[in-house]
Design a protein around this motif. Structure first.
Motif, short mmCIF file in Angstrom:
data_model
loop_
_atom_site.label_atom_id
_atom_site.label_comp_id
_atom_site.label_asym_id
_atom_site.label_seq_id
_atom_site.Cartn_x
_atom_site.Cartn_y
_atom_site.Cartn_z
N PHE A 299 -9.10 -6.87 2.46
CA PHE A 299 -10.04 -6.26 1.52
C PHE A 299 -9.56 -4.89 1.09
O PHE A 299 -9.53 -4.55 -0.08
CB PHE A 299 -11.41 -6.16 2.21
CG PHE A 299 -12.53 -5.87 1.28
CD1 PHE A 299 -13.18 -6.91 0.63
CD2 PHE A 299 -12.93 -4.57 1.03
CE1 PHE A 299 -14.23 -6.65 -0.23
CE2 PHE A 299 -13.97 -4.30 0.16
CZ PHE A 299 -14.63 -5.34 -0.47
N SER A 300 -9.13 -4.12 2.08
CA SER A 300 -8.71 -2.77 1.74
C SER A 300 -7.44 -2.80 0.90
O SER A 300 -7.26 -2.02 -0.01
CB SER A 300 -8.55 -1.94 3.02
OG SER A 300 -7.25 -1.51 3.19
N SER A 301 -6.60 -3.78 1.16
CA SER A 301 -5.37 -3.87 0.39
C SER A 301 -5.65 -4.35 -1.04
O SER A 301 -5.15 -3.81 -2.00
CB SER A 301 -4.41 -4.82 1.09
OG SER A 301 -3.42 -5.24 0.21
N LEU A 302 -6.50 -5.36 -1.15
CA LEU A 302 -6.75 -5.93 -2.46
C LEU A 302 -7.55 -5.00 -3.36
O LEU A 302 -7.37 -4.98 -4.57
CB LEU A 302 -7.49 -7.27 -2.33
CG LEU A 302 -6.70 -8.36 -1.60
CD1 LEU A 302 -7.56 -9.58 -1.33
CD2 LEU A 302 -5.47 -8.75 -2.40
N THR A 303 -8.46 -4.24 -2.75
CA THR A 303 -9.25 -3.34 -3.59
C THR A 303 -8.62 -1.96 -3.66
O THR A 303 -9.14 -1.06 -4.28
CB THR A 303 -10.69 -3.19 -3.04
OG1 THR A 303 -10.62 -2.63 -1.73
CG2 THR A 303 -11.40 -4.53 -2.98
N VAL B 77 -18.86 -2.94 3.79
CA VAL B 77 -18.89 -3.84 2.64
C VAL B 77 -18.01 -5.07 2.92
O VAL B 77 -18.41 -6.21 2.72
CB VAL B 77 -18.37 -3.11 1.38
CG1 VAL B 77 -18.31 -4.07 0.21
CG2 VAL B 77 -19.26 -1.92 1.07
N ALA B 78 -16.82 -4.81 3.43
CA ALA B 78 -15.87 -5.91 3.64
C ALA B 78 -16.40 -6.93 4.63
O ALA B 78 -16.14 -8.12 4.50
CB ALA B 78 -14.54 -5.35 4.13
N LEU B 79 -17.14 -6.45 5.61
CA LEU B 79 -17.53 -7.36 6.69
C LEU B 79 -18.93 -7.91 6.50
O LEU B 79 -19.47 -8.57 7.37
CB LEU B 79 -17.42 -6.66 8.04
CG LEU B 79 -16.01 -6.17 8.37
CD1 LEU B 79 -15.99 -5.51 9.73
CD2 LEU B 79 -15.00 -7.30 8.32
N TRP C 61 0.82 -1.20 0.00
CA TRP C 61 0.00 0.00 0.00
C TRP C 61 0.86 1.26 0.00
O TRP C 61 0.63 2.21 -0.74
CB TRP C 61 -0.87 -0.03 1.26
CG TRP C 61 -1.96 0.95 1.18
CD1 TRP C 61 -1.86 2.28 1.38
CD2 TRP C 61 -3.32 0.67 0.86
NE1 TRP C 61 -3.08 2.87 1.23
CE2 TRP C 61 -3.99 1.91 0.90
CE3 TRP C 61 -4.03 -0.48 0.54
CZ2 TRP C 61 -5.35 2.02 0.63
CZ3 TRP C 61 -5.37 -0.36 0.29
CH2 TRP C 61 -6.02 0.86 0.33
N LEU C 62 1.87 1.22 0.82
CA LEU C 62 2.76 2.37 0.93
C LEU C 62 3.41 2.65 -0.42
O LEU C 62 3.44 3.77 -0.91
CB LEU C 62 3.82 2.06 2.00
CG LEU C 62 4.83 3.15 2.33
CD1 LEU C 62 4.12 4.41 2.78
CD2 LEU C 62 5.77 2.68 3.44
N GLU C 63 3.88 1.59 -1.01
CA GLU C 63 4.56 1.71 -2.29
C GLU C 63 3.60 2.30 -3.33
O GLU C 63 3.91 3.24 -4.04
CB GLU C 63 5.02 0.31 -2.71
CG GLU C 63 5.50 0.22 -4.14
CD GLU C 63 6.92 -0.27 -4.19
OE1 GLU C 63 7.21 -1.25 -3.48
OE2 GLU C 63 7.71 0.34 -4.92
#
Ligand code: ADP
Ligand code: MG
Length: 457
Positions: free
Chosen positions: A333-337, A348-350, A54-56
């Motif tokens: 979820f937050s990372s993948l989307t 949504v994720a949960l 994410w940082l990258e």
């Protein structure tokens, strides 16, 4: 001027902080640490693979630009993850390949004694959050760790799955291991005990089997409900128990139910299980769930906003394992989307998580806004200080329904309505209850609303 790695990183943080949303800054940037700065390469380690990616992806350019401005030279940014390997063997709902560039670990002067197999070093008292539901079990475990075989022997912990029995049991072992004395400790799931017994019988090696379990200062047998209906193993276990007990060694057992309810277990074992202390580990209440979530988020070095903690805590009521799963799922979820961790995203994720009988998409804010619509006022108006009847009635109804449908703590309800205190909330709920009893039209209206809300969930 040449800057050291730490100075450079601190100055990058200073500048990044002013240019980014607070949550983004805390979650993705300040949670990382600088590893080195040399030859134009700035090496930064993020706490997990999610964070590194994410940082990258989202902030790499920002960080790089600031670094170049500060140093006045081209900077190459290298981001790695320092996610530790998980030692407890169970796989989270979403398995993440752990790509780790290992940091050279500082060499300890003498290698620590290797812990007994099956023991998870993360299961410590420090990491165990205490609430009413587990207070006795935790206190008893701590007492046992400090004075083994003196107070409660055996210590029998029971409760349904995912509530921290294994954690507590192993915390005793971990505490004794750091305590200094070279305690001989054995941790074994009862299921494995049964399997080894079967093998020993098959290989005619019961003597060796026996010797193995009779030489410990602390014997931890996890999930003894697996001994039910295994007569031969029970017999063996009975003798092992007696040998250890008589030699003044500590025994700790866990089970998914009270000893008395372990049908299929010999009476003499049941009675021994009750010799010491039987303590239950129950489901954590709301406040404890939030505290656990906050701790887990801190440990993972992610920042989760209070509304998100509240959402997870309201939805996952049945076990701590479920709470942990929710955090993992949310991060994945937050990372993948590739989206920021907001309350909307969390909802949504949960979805689908938690007790299937629970209204899922419902949360205090959603109920407040829905109720507002019926009366033609906005959620914001309900949260405001307005005292006219057009807002007080729907405000009271919304508080009532939030309490009824979600069982949200009063203080928490107050927060959704602009920080009203809990006595105001109680007063509002009482008002609604009174009117429900003597105003049929009002009751019909509230019933309708309740149904609509439940359907929308
Ligand atoms: P059980 O043995 O009762 O099925 P575990 O001990 O395996 O449950 O706990 C499940 C997970 O929840 C573990 O990761 C454990 O660390 C965590 N956990 C349980 N209770 C607590 C608590 N009170 N505080 C912090 N973590 C907890
Ligand atoms: Mg367990």
């Amino acid at each position: 001027m040449t800057l050291g790695a730490t100075d450079l990183w601190n100055r990058i943080l200073e500048q990044a902080r002013t240019g980014l949303p607070d949550q983004a800054f805390r979650t993705w940037i300040s949670s990382s640490r600088v590893v080195s700065w040399s030859g134009g390469v700035l090496h930064v380690a993020a706490s997990s693979r999610f964070h590194a990616e994410w940082l990258e992806d989202k902030y790499g350019q920002v960080v790089q630009d600031i670094a170049q401005r500060l140093t006045g030279e081209p900077v190459e940014l290298r981001i790695t993850s320092e996610e530790p390997a998980v030692a407890d063997g169970r796989s989270p709902e979403i398995t993440v390949t752990r790509v780790v560039e290992p940091e050279p670990a500082p060499q300890p002067s003498s290698p620590p004694p290797s812990p007994p197999p099956g023991l998870n070093a993360r299961y410590t008292f420090d990491r165990f959050i205490v609430g009413d539901a587990n207070r006795l079990a935790q206190a008893a475990s701590l007492a046992v760790a400090d004075r083994p075989a003196r107070l409660y022997n055996p210590l029998f912990l029971y409760g349904s799955t995912g509530l921290g029995k294994t954690h507590l049991m192993q915390a005793i072992a971990n505490r004794m291991l750091v305590g200094g004395e070279a305690a001989r400790i054995c941790y074994i799931p009862a299921e494995q005990f049964v399997n080894e017994m079967v093998t020993a019988i098959y290989e005619h090696s019961t003597d060796a089997f026996r010797a193995r379990y009779r030489s410990h200062d602390l014997l931890l047998v996890d999930d003894v409900q697996f001994l039910r209906r295994k007569e031969h193993t029970q017999e063996e276990f009975f003798h092992t128990f007696n040998v250890l007990y008589n030699a003044g060694r500590q025994i700790v057992l866990t089970s998914d139910r009270h000893p008395k309810e372990l049908e299929g277990l010999e009476e003499r074992l049941v009675s021994r299980f009750e010799w010491g202390l039987v303590a239950d580990v129950g489901r954590p209440d709301y406040e404890t769930r939030v505290a656990i979530l906050r701790r887990k988020a801190d440990e993972d070095r992610v920042f989760l906003a209070p509304e998100i903690l509240d959402l997870i805590a309201c939805r996952c009521k049945s076990s701590v394992r479920e709470l942990e799963g929710a955090i993992i799922k949310l991060l994945a979820f937050s990372s993948l989307t590739r989206q920021e961790l907001t309350l909307d995203l969390a909802q949504v994720a949960l979805q689908g998580l938690g007790d299937p009988r629970e209204p899922h998409l419902l949360n205090p804010t959603a109920i407040r806004d829905e109720v507002g619509k019926v009366w033609g006022v906005t959620g914001a108006a309900l949260a405001s200080g307005g005292r006219s009847r057009t807002v007080t009635v729907p405000r009271q109804v919304a508080m009532f329904l939030i309490r009824e449908l979600l069982d949200t703590p009063l203080k928490q309800i107050g927060r959704v309505f602009g920080g009203r205190d809990h006595s105001t909330v109680i007063h509002s709920i009482r008002k609604v209850e009174e009117r429900l009893g003597n105003d049929d039209a009002f009751r019909a209206q509230v019933d309708d609303l309740r149904q609509t809300l439940q359907k929308s969930a």
